[in-house]
Motif scaffolding. Structure first.
Motif: not given
Length: 213
Positions: A56-73
């Motif tokens: 969801x952080x990237x509107x259901x797309x990839x890539x997604x990065x998780x940093x210390x539990x927080x997601x970024x798109x």
């Protein structure tokens, strides 16, 4: 200790410069890859995780990065975030802006290439790709080289996201690598940047998975 997880398909695509950043910095991370099958691009594991809200952080797309539990798109957002974390975003605000500009120049060139081959297939698409590399790309590289520094790096006096982005464009992006390499060889400023960027990437380039894209 910082924990990084990158989620993308089992390919280079939109995530490869992100992987460059990890390789160049020496930062460990989980390179999580979703497999898919051809020709229908079936990807059941991705579909299940998408349905569960994993991206969801990237509107259901990839890539997604998780940093210390927080997601970024968003690919470019992730690249800039990591470049800042790894001291690969310049020595000051001006250099940071120059780095950002070069990455946008590269994005413009890639978009021109994609536009040239859009809505084509087979021999027609191959001809469009070849024509772009032989006729249009030299013009863009002539312009691009004047936005690059003359001290061996794209910006300033050390490796940055700009160098890695240029390396991706000039060594890893186009299908006809021999033709592009010849164009780069004729432009000393770009060639020097590519050679400096290649050194910290050498191990990754030699050991990364072989993929279809």
């Amino acid at each position: 200790m910082s924990i990084y997880k990158l989620q993308y398909f089992n390919g280079r695509g939109a995530a490869e410069i992100i992987r460059y950043l990890f390789a160049a910095s020496g930062q460990s991370y989980e390179d999580f890859r979703y497999n898919f099958s051809f020709p229908n691009f079936e990807k059941p594991e991705f579909d299940a995780d998408s349905a569960a809200g994993e991206f969801r952080a990237n509107m259901d797309r990839l890539p997604v990065l998780t940093y210390n539990g927080s997601k970024l798109g968003q690919t470019k957002t992730i690249e800039r975030f990591l470049a800042k974390k790894f001291d690969l975003f310049g020595a000051n605000e001006i250099e940071a802006a120059q780095i950002d500009a070069i990455t946008e120049h590269v994005r413009d060139i890639k978009q021109k290439y994609n536009d040239a081959k859009a809505n084509k297939s087979g021999d027609e698409q191959n001809a469009a790709k070849a024509a772009f590399v032989s006729e249009e790309l030299p013009k863009w590289l002539d312009k691009l080289q004047y936005s690059v520094g003359t001290d061996g790096f794209a910006v300033g006096s050390k490796l940055s996201l700009a160098d890695l982005t240029l390396f991706h464009l000039l060594r890893d992006y186009f299908d006809d690598k021999d033709a592009v390499n010849a164009l780069v060889a004729d432009r000393t400023t770009l060639l020097t940047v590519v050679r400096h960027a290649e050194e910290p990437l050498k191990h990754w380039l030699e050991t990364r998975p072989v993929t279809v894209f």
